[in-house]
Each structure stands twice: as C-alpha cells, then as structure tokens.
Design an enzyme around this catalytic site. Structure first.
Site, short mmCIF file in Angstrom:
data_model
loop_
_atom_site.label_atom_id
_atom_site.label_comp_id
_atom_site.label_asym_id
_atom_site.label_seq_id
_atom_site.Cartn_x
_atom_site.Cartn_y
_atom_site.Cartn_z
N THR A 1 0.85 -1.24 0.05
CA THR A 1 0.02 0.12 -0.03
C THR A 1 1.00 1.24 -0.07
OG1 THR A 1 0.02 0.10 2.49
CG2 THR A 1 -1.79 -1.11 1.37
N GLU B 1 -5.54 -3.96 -1.02
CA GLU B 1 -5.54 -5.62 -0.36
C GLU B 1 -6.98 -6.22 -0.99
OE1 GLU B 1 -5.46 -2.38 0.69
OE2 GLU B 1 -4.75 -2.23 2.87
N LYS C 1 -16.61 15.60 11.16
CA LYS C 1 -17.54 15.33 12.21
C LYS C 1 -18.20 16.73 12.90
CE LYS C 1 -19.44 10.79 13.68
NZ LYS C 1 -19.44 10.00 14.98
P1 ADP Z 1 -4.06 4.13 -0.74
O1 ADP Z 1 -4.52 3.88 0.47
O2 ADP Z 1 -2.55 4.43 -1.19
O3 ADP Z 1 -4.93 5.18 -1.70
P2 ADP Z 1 -5.24 2.07 -2.43
O4 ADP Z 1 -4.86 2.42 -3.77
O5 ADP Z 1 -5.20 0.73 -2.18
O6 ADP Z 1 -4.22 2.59 -1.59
O7 ADP Z 1 -6.65 2.94 -2.21
C1 ADP Z 1 -7.68 2.37 -1.95
C2 ADP Z 1 -8.54 3.26 -1.25
O8 ADP Z 1 -9.14 4.25 -2.71
C3 ADP Z 1 -10.02 2.74 -0.82
O9 ADP Z 1 -9.88 2.20 0.63
C4 ADP Z 1 -10.77 4.19 -1.26
O10 ADP Z 1 -10.56 4.94 -0.03
C5 ADP Z 1 -10.35 4.72 -2.23
N1 ADP Z 1 -11.15 4.38 -3.46
C6 ADP Z 1 -10.81 3.67 -4.50
N2 ADP Z 1 -11.87 3.78 -5.12
C7 ADP Z 1 -12.70 4.77 -4.81
C8 ADP Z 1 -14.21 5.19 -5.30
N3 ADP Z 1 -14.56 4.83 -6.66
N4 ADP Z 1 -14.81 6.15 -4.50
C9 ADP Z 1 -14.15 6.64 -3.57
N5 ADP Z 1 -13.18 6.12 -2.83
C10 ADP Z 1 -12.19 5.14 -3.54
#
Ligand code: ADP
Length: 542
Positions: free
Chosen positions: A184, A327, A436
């Site tokens: 990540t 993940e 919040k």
């Molecule tokens: P990082 O945590 O570094 O961004 P990831 O690429 O694994 O790593 O990101 C996953 C996160 O990206 C998700 O947990 C979510 O918060 C966000 N995310 C992914 N796709 C979407 C989406 N379509 N809408 C909103 N948030 C999204």
C-alpha cells in the site's frame, strides 16, 4: 456431504493462462509508446520473451518463492515480468517508482527482493537507495538511458534474454503459492505488503472479463494508464492476456497531449485511470478523437459528477466507476446503471461508488461492530470477504493479522459508506478523512463532487478543520480552471442549492493545485498539514 466428481484439485495458476494467450491469441498485440514511436509485438513474441526472462532469472539463481522487484513504467517489459516471474514460481514485486527513498528501501528490504528489473530512464531514482538494499544481488537494466548511477555489475535485460531460448520448463505450482506482491502507499506509517496468490489472481482476472464488470474481450484494445505497480493495474494486464485483448502501454507519457497522440494512433476501446488523469484529458485535450472507445473505467478515488457528465457531453462515453484497494486485488464494485433506474438518471447511478461484483461479499458495520442494513441511509465501515481479498499483511516472520484490519474472516476497509438494497455502494468518506460537525457526519466526497460540478472549478478537496462551536467544520480547497473566475460566495451559493445546509463550508481557500499522492489521488494529509502550519490562505464567510 455428497463428494463432488469434479477435478476440484485442479490448481488455478497463471501458467495455463500464459500458455492460452501464447497459443489461442498468438496474434493479439502489445503496443508500447516510446514518446516518439511505438513498439508493437504479438502475444506469441511476448510469451517467447517471458520464457527467456524466466530462464535468465533461473540462471541468476532465482528459485521458487524468491521475490523479483520491478521498477518499471507500464510497458512490454513489465508485462513480460508479469508473466514470467509468477509462472516460474517466483514472486513479482511491483515497486512504486514514486515512493520516497526511505519507503522504497523499506519495501525492497521487507519483501527481501533478490533481483530488480529497472527501466534505465528511472535508474537514478533507484540509485538513491542502492546502498541501503544489500540483499539485492542483481539489477537488470532495460532500455536506453544512463544507468551508471546504479554502480557496477549491472546486467542488460536484452542481452540476458538473447542468451536464452524460448520454451522454459515452467513448474507445476499450487494455487496458494504467492504470485505477486504489492505494498500500500503507506499514507500512515510504513507501507504494508499484500501477497496475491495464483488463485486470487486467476479469480480476479476472470472477474475483470465478466459482463458484470467491463466485459473485457478479444475485440477490445485496453489502454493501461493506471500504473502496473498500483494493485496490478487493476488486473487489466492479466485479464487482457486471458482473453486476447490488445494492450497499449503509454509508459511515462501520461500528459494529455501524449495521451491524445497515443489514443488517436492506437485507437483503444477501453482504459482505466484515476480521476485526475481523465480530468486532465477532458480539460486539456477536449478535441481528442475518442471515437474508438466504448467506455472508460475510473476509480481509486471518488469520481466527480462533472467528469462523468463531461465524458458524456464531449465524447458520448460512459464512465464506469470502480472501487477497490490494494488489499482487494483491487476490483470489488463497478458502476453500470441498474436495469430499473427508478427516479434516478444514468449519471446519478454512475456517480455512486459502483455495484458489488459477484464473488465479493460486502457488509457495513457501525462503531460497535453491528452490521447495518442496506437501506441507502445507514452508514458504516465497509467490510469485504472473497477469494481475491487479503486475509493478512505480509510479515517475513509469519503472517501478521492486524485485528484493526482483519477480523472474523473479513477485511475492514477503512471506507465509510451506505449501500442500497440493489447492492450499489456509496462511499461518503475514508474513515481517516471523516468530518464530524456537531456530531453529524459531513461527507467530504459529496461536497467535493458538488463543488467540482461548478463550471469554473477544476479540482476541489474538502478537509475537516477544528471549530470552536461545532468541533469540526469543512474547509474547501478549490482550484479554478485556467482563466475561470468564481468567488467563495458564488461557490457557497452553488452548494447551498445542492446539499444539506449544515454541510456548506464557511471556510474557503483558493489553491493552485491539490497535492496528490504517489498514485495521483488527492493527498488530504498534506492539505491538513498545510492548513495547520498556516500555509493556506483561508477566507471565512460570514
Ligand atoms: P491508498 O490507500 O494508498 O490510496 P489504494 O490504492 O489501495 O491505496 O486505495 C484504496 C482506497 O482508495 C480505498 O480504500 C478508497 O478509500 C479509495 N477509493 C478507491 N476507489 C474509490 C472510489 N470509486 N470512490 C471513493 N474512494 C475510492
């Protein structure tokens, strides 16, 4: 139980997929843009080179389970590594080329990479950590460019491959063996590693080709914009290989002018990218001929309504929103409007975070862990389970099982959402970005979306800031389009007509750019820090 009569012990590994693409789709194309021209190879040629790569790595002593890092752009070499390394029983570790040096050294050492394959053009970035990664025995350099910063003993990719023959004797592997690993981006603390199995990759790739997803098929030509170091480029390379879809790799040339050239020359049918890249294309190359496309996938962050509408108006193209995370391999939802759209428009459906895919079980839970209903109102943290979802993070001393993330066989995602009875998810925030105000949740995602719907706005990020009366209030950080004008008052009026009154921010800051993470998402951590340090020019409306 009545035992089945099926070949249930058949192992779902990537080797038969490699062979399938090599033979059945021998003529499909892999096209890499070089900035000036194109390298165009057939699947058969790429498979042949993958064999040679496997042989070369074996000759260098890479054995089953050993990690091989890739420090590469999206290109044919990267695809060769995607195929060769898992199929020979080793583990492909895609390194994020945009990590800070400390984090890069951390992930290389944590994964214990034995060999790294690097594009010569970014050799200097890897060179910054060369003296901190003592277990890396070999560095293999691909392509033109000066890699001398990496020191002596470098191996040349093409020379190694030329010395080998195709037809590598790939071993029979078990489906539970690690195929690839990805960390990540480590927004808090050190990055955490996920090891994808052959089985999880196989299942995820099949699903990417499903009609419930984007129905990737042989007639498609996929422009792979999302980096191959970012959650396996959303599974696109393996899925394309599986069905014989052509792939187009733009390498580092992601600016609108380059993308336009690549699109008009190679005529893709699909692409996948984070909103920032698609927004750039829409605003900076609106006259691009996109007539070859049938749709675009967008995700990694909430997709703004303006982007969805813009692609429809400009090019009559649907934006298919997906959600997932490193993940989860990553794809868990995709947003095709449902058969029964009710009172909502097509765009209303596309703005949602997508519909849960078959094979993913999803629930939302409140602070006490109680499961919330799918009624479109109740909010909770998304938890998922399924065959392409992580059960733990990689830990060299055994598998760590962080109870904050993994419990009862579910992954806690850290995303707060509501879910409609028909399985459409609506993320309102990341748990760590939640605002919040007076005890009520304010959705920064919704606010951003609505502000970005204003014609003068290019980008908007909303963060929570301390407030004497309400504990926390939203602060909107806005980037205007070049040449466009809008005051905080106007934007407030725009919002007031479109959202709950108590959500509407009093605090506004006009910035030149929203800071981005290494994979191009809004970096709210940096914005919060800038605000705390008093670096933002904040206008407070009465
Ligand atoms: P990082 O945590 O570094 O961004 P990831 O690429 O694994 O790593 O990101 C996953 C996160 O990206 C998700 O947990 C979510 O918060 C966000 N995310 C992914 N796709 C979407 C989406 N379509 N809408 C909103 N948030 C999204």
């Amino acid at each position: 139980m009545l035992p089945s009569t099926m070949q249930d012990d058949y192992q779902l590994t990537l080797r038969p997929i490699l062979e399938y693409g090599r033979t059945v789709h021998a003529e499909s194309r892999v096209i890499t843009y070089t900035g000036e021209g194109y390298v165009d190879s057939s699947f058969a040629e790429v498979a042949d080179r993958a064999d040679r790569l496997a042989a070369a790595l074996a000759r260098l002593g890479v054995g089953e389970g050993d990690r091989v890092g890739t420090f590469l752009w999206n290109n044919q070499t990267h695809l060769e590594a995607y195929l060769a390394i898992p199929c020979m029983g080793a583990v492909l570790h895609t390194l994020n080329i945009r990590l800070f040096p400390e984090q890069l050294a951390f992930v290389i050492n944590h994964a214990d990479d034995q060999v790294i394959i690097v594009d010569a053009s970014i050799a200097p970035l890897l060179a910054r950590v060369r003296d901190q990664i003592p277990n890396v025995r070999h560095i293999i350099v691909k392509g033109p460019g000066d890699a001398t910063a990496l020191g002596d003993g470098l191996l040349d990719y093409d020379t190694l491959l030329a010395a080998e023959a195709p037809g590598y004797p790939y071993p029979q592997l078990t489906e539970r063996a690690g195929a690839a690993m990805c960390y990540t981006s480590g927004t808090t603390g050190n990055p955490k590693g996920v090891v994808y199995s052959h089985r999880s990759t196989y299942m995820h790739s099949l699903m990417v080709t499903s009609t419930t997803n984007v129905a990737l098929a042989q007639h498609d030509r996929m422009l792979v914009i999302v980096p191959m170091f970012h959650a396996n480029a959303w599974g696109m390379p393996y899925a394309a290989w599986m069905v014989g879809a052509d792939v187009v790799f733009p390498q580092q040339f992601l600016q609108a002018a380059h993308l336009r050239k690549v699109i008009e020359h190679t005529r893709p049918t699909l692409t996948g990218a984070v909103p920032t890249v698609l927004n750039d294309l829409l605003h900076n190359a609106p006259d691009t001929d996109m007539s070859s496309f049938r749709g675009v996938m967008c995700g990694g962050a909430a997709v703004p309504r303006g982007l969805i509408e813009g692609f429809r108006q400009q090019w009559d193209l649907p934006v298919m929103q997906g959600w997932g995370m490193t993940e989860t391999s990553p794809v868990c939802t995709i947003g095709h409007p449902p058969k029964h759209m009710g009172d909502l428009s097509e765009t209303d459906w596309r703005v949602k975070t997508g519909r849960i895919l078959p094979g993913v079980e999803l629930r939302i839970t409140d602070d006490s862990g109680a499961v919330q209903p799918w009624d479109g109102v109740a909010l909770g943290e998304i938890e998922v389970r399924g065959s392409w979802i992580a059960a733990a993070y990689y830990d060299p001393d055994g598998q760590s099982n962080d109870p904050g993330k993994f419990h009862d066989g579910w992954l806690r995602t850290g995303d707060v959402a509501s879910v409609l009875p028909n399985g459409f998810v609506m993320i309102s925030d990341r748990a760590k970005d939640v605002i919040k105000s007076g005890g009520e949740w304010v959705s920064s995602v919704d606010l951003e979306n609505t502000i970005m719907g204003h014609p003068a706005v290019l980008e908007a990020a909303v963060i929570g800031v301390p407030d004497d009366r309400w504990d926390e209030r939203p602060l909107a950080c806005v980037v205007l389009k070049p040449g466009a004008e809008a005051t905080a008052d106007e934007l407030r009026a725009w919002l007031t007509e479109r959202t709950a009154k108590f959500w509407v921010p009093e605090r506004w800051s006009f910035v030149t750019e929203v800071p981005k993470t290494s994979v191009g998402k809004f970096d709210k951590k940096v914005l919060r820090a800038r605000n705390q340090a008093g670096e933002l020019d904040v206008e407070r409306l009465a």
